[in-house]
Design a protein around this motif. Structure first.
Motif, PDB file in Angstrom:
ATOM      1  N   LEU A  65       0.826  -1.205   0.000  1.00  0.00           N
ATOM      2  CA  LEU A  65       0.000   0.000   0.000  1.00  0.00           C
ATOM      3  C   LEU A  65       0.863   1.259   0.000  1.00  0.00           C
ATOM      4  CD1 LEU A  65      -2.707  -1.045   2.635  1.00  0.00           C
ATOM      5  CD2 LEU A  65      -3.011  -0.901   0.163  1.00  0.00           C
ATOM      6  N   ALA A  66       1.886   1.262   0.852  1.00  0.00           N
ATOM      7  CA  ALA A  66       2.725   2.460   0.969  1.00  0.00           C
ATOM      8  C   ALA A  66       3.453   2.761  -0.330  1.00  0.00           C
ATOM      9  CB  ALA A  66       3.724   2.285   2.113  1.00  0.00           C
ATOM     10  N   VAL A  90       0.046  12.867   2.023  1.00  0.00           N
ATOM     11  CA  VAL A  90       0.001  12.314   3.374  1.00  0.00           C
ATOM     12  C   VAL A  90       1.208  11.431   3.627  1.00  0.00           C
ATOM     13  CG1 VAL A  90      -1.280  10.799   4.948  1.00  0.00           C
ATOM     14  CG2 VAL A  90      -2.499  12.440   3.515  1.00  0.00           C
ATOM     15  N   MET A  91       1.569  10.588   2.653  1.00  0.00           N
ATOM     16  CA  MET A  91       2.691   9.671   2.845  1.00  0.00           C
ATOM     17  C   MET A  91       4.001  10.433   3.056  1.00  0.00           C
ATOM     18  SD  MET A  91       1.204   6.807   2.895  1.00  0.00           S
ATOM     19  CE  MET A  91       2.675   5.811   3.024  1.00  0.00           C
ATOM     20  N   ASN A 140      -3.861   8.464  12.642  1.00  0.00           N
ATOM     21  CA  ASN A 140      -4.873   9.156  11.845  1.00  0.00           C
ATOM     22  C   ASN A 140      -4.456   9.227  10.376  1.00  0.00           C
ATOM     23  OD1 ASN A 140      -6.216   9.526  14.234  1.00  0.00           O
ATOM     24  ND2 ASN A 140      -6.040  11.746  14.275  1.00  0.00           N
ATOM     25  N   GLY A 141      -3.184   9.546  10.146  1.00  0.00           N
ATOM     26  CA  GLY A 141      -2.698   9.664   8.773  1.00  0.00           C
ATOM     27  C   GLY A 141      -2.679   8.337   8.049  1.00  0.00           C
ATOM     28  N   MET A 142      -2.251   7.284   8.739  1.00  0.00           N
ATOM     29  CA  MET A 142      -2.226   5.961   8.122  1.00  0.00           C
ATOM     30  C   MET A 142      -3.636   5.508   7.749  1.00  0.00           C
ATOM     31  SD  MET A 142       0.617   4.388  10.736  1.00  0.00           S
ATOM     32  CE  MET A 142       0.675   2.685  10.175  1.00  0.00           C
ATOM     33  N   ASN A 189      -3.756   0.176   7.882  1.00  0.00           N
ATOM     34  CA  ASN A 189      -4.065  -0.153   9.273  1.00  0.00           C
ATOM     35  C   ASN A 189      -2.784  -0.341  10.063  1.00  0.00           C
ATOM     36  OD1 ASN A 189      -6.831  -0.078   9.025  1.00  0.00           O
ATOM     37  ND2 ASN A 189      -7.041  -2.259   8.609  1.00  0.00           N
ATOM     38  N   PRO A 190      -2.636   0.332  11.210  1.00  0.00           N
ATOM     39  CA  PRO A 190      -1.461   0.108  12.052  1.00  0.00           C
ATOM     40  C   PRO A 190      -1.366  -1.360  12.451  1.00  0.00           C
ATOM     41  CG  PRO A 190      -2.657   2.056  12.774  1.00  0.00           C
ATOM     42  CD  PRO A 190      -3.526   1.367  11.755  1.00  0.00           C
ATOM     43  N   ALA A 191      -0.151  -1.887  12.439  1.00  0.00           N
ATOM     44  CA  ALA A 191       0.048  -3.305  12.736  1.00  0.00           C
ATOM     45  C   ALA A 191      -0.146  -3.608  14.206  1.00  0.00           C
ATOM     46  CB  ALA A 191       1.450  -3.739  12.300  1.00  0.00           C
TER      47      ALA A 191
END
Length: 627
Positions: free
Chosen positions: A485-486, A574-575, A615-617, A623-625
């Motif tokens: 995704l990133a 955002v990234m 929030n940014g992710m 999704n945070p791991a």
């Protein structure tokens, strides 16, 4: 006191030493954007020193693109038209009063008067602001309201079409990129208060399906099909297309030379393709049974990929689902208004008669079959009636640019300019190395399988990171998904990019795994945080180091980042921001022995930073791991 209200915010500002009420400017949104507070006070001071319209002073202020260039910058020619800008700058610097929000004086740089925040007061304002808002920080639900002053008027409706793979061939790189970008854009609109409906409009009808059907009957594949249905479908597709390609080349050559290529369509695979698709449109049971089977097999495969990417749709549609009645309605309008004309047995629109751009669209071909354009026109009308949308976005690769330009123009010619005006084409480059690296006949699951295999290796090679993140299969899957995704979200939409599995699964700065590592590190250190206490001025004073100040300055910019991304639909904004935060974050850990715990004010800083990263992710679909 909570800073979620103007009263609470002004109480905080009064404690910092600022005069209240906050200077009022119509464009300022002090409850959602902390930098608008500073901008309002800066504008008020400049207006009092220069005179003139206070709004002009406010509008002369911009945000520097880099925090090294200051936190606020007044454009001197906008501030005072016709003045000697150097003399004006010197006068303002000399007269600038002391303000708790800023260092003592601004400084001149070219046509700009630049200002930095005061490190002494910045932590108290920014940390209180973020930790009050938590998950709502950076969101602005008012943007999705029909009327800003009347919330009861309801939210605006967005319909967004993305992913849209073709069921007759592999899941291509452009479909993957559409999936990831589209889900991100849908999330961004949802965060800004819109009511969002996500549609996957499959390429599940038309002559490409007719070609696959003709090939299916020619190669009699039933025995092999049972073992691995999807891969065998792709094998049939490639065998068929290899035979069809010379015919297609001959057709294009004849057309380009000004000859009538119609006879070629009556021969060999051309004729078999057209005949099979006509059988589908005529409702022949055998042809439709094949189409249904192919559609179901592909949708099952797509769903597995979407689930692994944490992406969902509100509606699965497709060309096959477009209403026959609406297509007939569109044809009637086109014919009655003289937009569509007969060309032998075909019905066409000659756009040269209506616009400077040359173009010819077939609505019904010489066999009487519907075309992609006719189905797309009808789909717009169906969706407008079903959803009454305020906007519809197509997230599709640049190779469809001409199609959408013509689609919008034809709707205008149909006396539907308002409907055409609600449509937006968000394009991106479909150029990628993915298909080359995955090989012919790859399935959607192959994409993530290879990413996660590389992620498993990367974690083994980085034991320190693996200790923090974990090395379970769940972690491998989660971080491997983030890696993919990133990479997709970190490229500008117009840019071509490599499908580089090795780089995307590394822990280099700016990658998905690196982002997950820093988020996990914040979560880890917060486990040792003491219970919350009332923080003193002395506590906040301990956060005046340059590294901490830079992180705070970045955290304050987050609402502008989300607003900019909403406007330009470039998730890379955002990234890049998240990468900048993690780049400065390392200095905040200097001197901290994480096993020994952290102070209350450090916990406040880390919690605010964790909130912004999370929030940014989530805003762009990551999704945070670690939760």
């Amino acid at each position: 006191m909570s800073t979620l209200t103007v009263t609470g915010l002004e109480a905080l500002l009064g404690d910092i030493g600022l005069q209240t009420p906050i200077p009022h400017f119509a464009e300022a949104d002090v409850l959602n954007k902390p930098r608008d507070i500073a901008r309002s006070y800066f504008a008020d001071i400049l207006s009092s020193l220069v005179g003139g319209d206070p709004a002009n002073a406010y509008n002369s202020i911009q945000w520097p693109s880099n925090i090294d260039n200051g936190d606020l910058a007044a454009i001197l020619p906008k501030l005072s038209h016709g003045a000697d800008y150097h003399a004006l700058a010197l006068d303002l610097i000399t007269k600038f009063p002391e303000c708790p929000l800023f260092i003592r004086r601004p400084f001149e740089e070219g046509m700009h008067l630049r200002m930095f925040y005061q490190p002494r007061t910045l932590p108290r304002l920014v940390l209180s602001y973020i930790n009050d808002r938590k998950q709502s920080y950076g969101r602005d639900a008012s943007l999705g309201l029909h009327h800003l002053t009347s919330p009861e008027s309801g939210r605006k409706r967005l319909v967004i079409e993305f992913s849209s793979p073709n069921i007759d061939s592999e899941f291509q790189a452009k479909h993957l990129r559409s999936t990831i970008l589209g889900a991100s854009i849908a999330s961004i609109y949802g965060s800004m208060g819109w009511d969002v409906t996500k549609i996957n409009y499959l390429g599940d009808w038309g002559k490409p399906l007719g070609l696959l059907g003709a090939g299916w009957e020619k190669f009699e594949p039933e025995g092999q099909f049972q073992a691995d249905p999807l891969r065998h479908l792709f094998d049939v597709y490639h065998k068929t297309y290899e035979r069809f390609e010379p015919e297609q080349a001959a057709y294009k050559k004849a057309r380009d030379e000004g000859k009538d290529p119609a006879e070629l369509e009556t021969q060999e695979l051309f004729a078999e393709r057209n005949a099979f698709f006509k059988r589908m449109e005529d409702g022949e049971e055998k042809a439709l049974a094949f189409w249904k089977r192919v559609r179901e097999i592909n949708i099952d495969s797509y769903n597995q990929l979407y689930s692994r990417l944490n992406i969902s749709f509100d509606e699965y549609s497709g060309e096959s689902q477009v209403s026959q009645e609406t297509m007939a309605e569109v044809e009637d309008i086109l014919k009655n208004k003289g937009i569509c004309e007969a060309d032998g047995p075909s019905w066409i629109i000659d756009l040269k008669k209506f616009t400077k751009k040359a173009g010819r669209e077939i609505i019904r071909d010489r066999t009487g079959s519907s075309t992609y354009m006719l189905r797309d026109l009808a789909a717009v009308l169906d969706r407008d009636r079903k959803y009454s949308f305020d906007k519809m976005i197509y997230v599709v690769a640049t190779d469809n640019k001409d199609h959408f330009s013509r689609l919008f123009k034809i709707l205008e010619l149909m006396d539907l300019p308002d409907l055409a005006g609600k449509l937006e084409y968000v394009s991106f480059s479909g150029v990628s190395q993915m298909s080359k690296k995955l090989g012919r006949g790859h399935t959607p699951d192959d994409i993530l399988d290879q990413c996660q295999a590389a992620m498993r290796t990367s974690l083994k090679e980085n034991p320190e990171k693996a200790t923090l993140l974990g090395s379970t299969e769940e972690t491998v899957a989660s971080v491997g998904t983030t890696a993919l995704l990133a990479q997709e979200l970190s490229a500008r939409r117009a840019n071509d990019h490599a499908f580089d599995i090795s780089h995307m699964t590394s822990f280099e700065h700016g990658t998905g795994p690196d982002l997950q590592y820093w988020y996990a590190r914040l979560c880890s250190v917060l486990k040792t945080a003491p219970d919350p206490v009332e923080l003193s001025d002395e506590d906040f004073a301990s956060l005046r180091e340059d590294g901490v100040t830079n992180v705070l300055r970045l955290l304050a910019t987050y609402p502008e980042i989300t607003n900019s991304t909403y406007r330009n639909l470039e998730p890379v904004t955002v990234m890049a921001y998240l990468a900048s935060v993690t780049d400065h974050l390392s200095s905040c850990f200097e001197g901290i022995e994480e096993s020994d715990g952290i102070t209350p004010v450090q916990a406040t800083l880390f919690e605010a930073t964790r909130t912004v990263l999370e929030n940014g992710m989530k805003l762009v679909g990551i999704n945070p791991a670690i939760h």
